[in-house]
Write a protein that holds these residues in place. Structure first.
Motif, short mmCIF file in Angstrom:
data_model
loop_
_atom_site.label_atom_id
_atom_site.label_comp_id
_atom_site.label_asym_id
_atom_site.label_seq_id
_atom_site.Cartn_x
_atom_site.Cartn_y
_atom_site.Cartn_z
N GLY A 40 0.81 -1.21 0.00
CA GLY A 40 0.00 0.00 0.00
C GLY A 40 0.84 1.26 0.00
N ILE A 41 0.19 2.41 -0.23
CA ILE A 41 0.89 3.69 -0.28
C ILE A 41 1.55 4.02 1.06
CG2 ILE A 41 0.59 6.18 -0.56
CD1 ILE A 41 -1.63 5.61 -2.56
N SER A 42 0.82 3.82 2.14
CA SER A 42 1.37 4.14 3.47
C SER A 42 2.58 3.26 3.78
CB SER A 42 0.30 3.96 4.54
OG SER A 42 -0.19 2.63 4.56
N GLU A 43 2.52 2.01 3.35
CA GLU A 43 3.63 1.09 3.61
C GLU A 43 4.87 1.50 2.82
OE1 GLU A 43 2.63 -2.95 2.89
OE2 GLU A 43 4.42 -3.74 3.87
N ARG A 44 4.65 1.94 1.55
CA ARG A 44 5.77 2.40 0.73
C ARG A 44 6.38 3.67 1.31
NH1 ARG A 44 2.55 0.79 -3.79
NH2 ARG A 44 1.78 2.94 -4.03
N LYS A 45 5.54 4.56 1.82
CA LYS A 45 6.04 5.79 2.42
C LYS A 45 6.88 5.49 3.67
CE LYS A 45 2.53 9.11 0.86
NZ LYS A 45 1.46 10.05 1.28
N GLU A 46 6.42 4.55 4.46
CA GLU A 46 7.14 4.18 5.68
C GLU A 46 8.49 3.55 5.33
OE1 GLU A 46 8.04 4.05 9.59
OE2 GLU A 46 6.31 5.03 8.65
N ARG A 47 8.51 2.72 4.29
CA ARG A 47 9.75 2.09 3.86
C ARG A 47 10.73 3.15 3.35
NH1 ARG A 47 9.79 -3.23 0.09
NH2 ARG A 47 8.98 -4.03 2.06
N GLU A 48 10.23 4.11 2.59
CA GLU A 48 11.08 5.18 2.08
C GLU A 48 11.62 6.04 3.22
OE1 GLU A 48 13.10 7.75 -0.53
OE2 GLU A 48 12.39 5.68 -0.67
N LYS A 49 10.78 6.26 4.22
CA LYS A 49 11.21 7.03 5.39
C LYS A 49 12.36 6.34 6.11
CE LYS A 49 9.43 8.90 9.76
NZ LYS A 49 8.23 9.01 10.64
#
Length: 232
Positions: free
Chosen positions: A2-11
């Motif tokens: 999901g988008i939130s999971e990708r954002k967290e991984r990028e963070k």
């Protein structure tokens, strides 16, 4: 994903890049000369982005401390999985501590910074304070458990209080490890050279001294302790 999971991984990826950049700069220039602008340039992130992850220089160093203390805590905890007597676990934990510091001086610098913090603003501003302390507590708990195992298997005298003994061993070994760090990283520290003392021999003697004080009469202290210290 999901988008939130990708954002967290990028963070997390960016945070890791920033920490690696800071570690490199500490090795090159020393902790006192760590500069947030240089960290941002090395990590290839904007200064504004850097401050989204770390509030200030102290917070960044504490982030490194969290990583370092977590790595050390894991190494020490892994000793408890070995099929060895408790007294040998104590020796091995001491060796793991020394070898970690000698292999990762930049990490030990961050841990020294954490230990020396007195500024209440620094203590309240960083989210890493409790995380660093938790890692240190976990390492101490592992040492207590090793002593308890030794008392149960008969390799360590059971006349001691396990926590008090762990505190004595932890504090004295920390002092020796700190001297090892100074010997390796501070050119002005020449105590060992002046007295013709070798690091391996010093720590082997320290561990044998511990063994004489806490090992049971049935437990022979005849290990080649020098072999467990990868200090060269």
């Amino acid at each position: 994903m999901g988008i939130s999971e990708r954002k967290e991984r990028e963070k997390e990826r960016k945070k890791a890049l920033i920490l690696e950049a800071a570690e490199e700069l500490i090795l090159e220039k020393g902790l006192d000369h760590l500069n947030m602008d240089e960290v941002a340039d090395r990590a290839e992130v904007s200064k504004g982005s850097l401050y989204l992850y770390f509030k200030n220089k102290s917070d960044l160093v504490l982030g490194i401390c969290h990583k370092a203390s977590g790595m050390l805590s894991k190494e020490i905890a892994n000793v408890l999985t070995k099929d060895i007597p408790g007294i040998e676990m104590v020796y091995t934990m001491g060796a793991a501590y020394l070898n970690f510091v000698r292999s990762h001086p930049e990490y030990f610098r961050s841990m020294r910074f954490f230990d020396s913090l007195k500024d209440t603003d620094q203590l309240s501003e960083s989210d890493y304070i409790e995380l660093c302390q938790s890692n240190k507590d976990a390492s101490f708990t592992s040492m207590v458990r090793a002593i308890q195992i030794g008392m149960q298997d008969g390799s360590i005298q059971d006349t001691y209080d396990a926590k008090e003994l762990a505190m004595l061993l932890w504090s004295t070994s920390h002092g020796l490890v700190n001297m090892a760090f100074m010997h390796q990283n501070m050119p002005h520290f020449r105590l060992f050279e002046k007295n013709k003392i070798e690091m391996k021999s010093l720590f082997a003697a320290y561990m044998k001294l511990i063994g004489c004080g806490i090992a049971t009469g049935e437990e022979e202290i005849n290990n080649d302790l020098k072999s467990i210290f990868e200090t060269e």
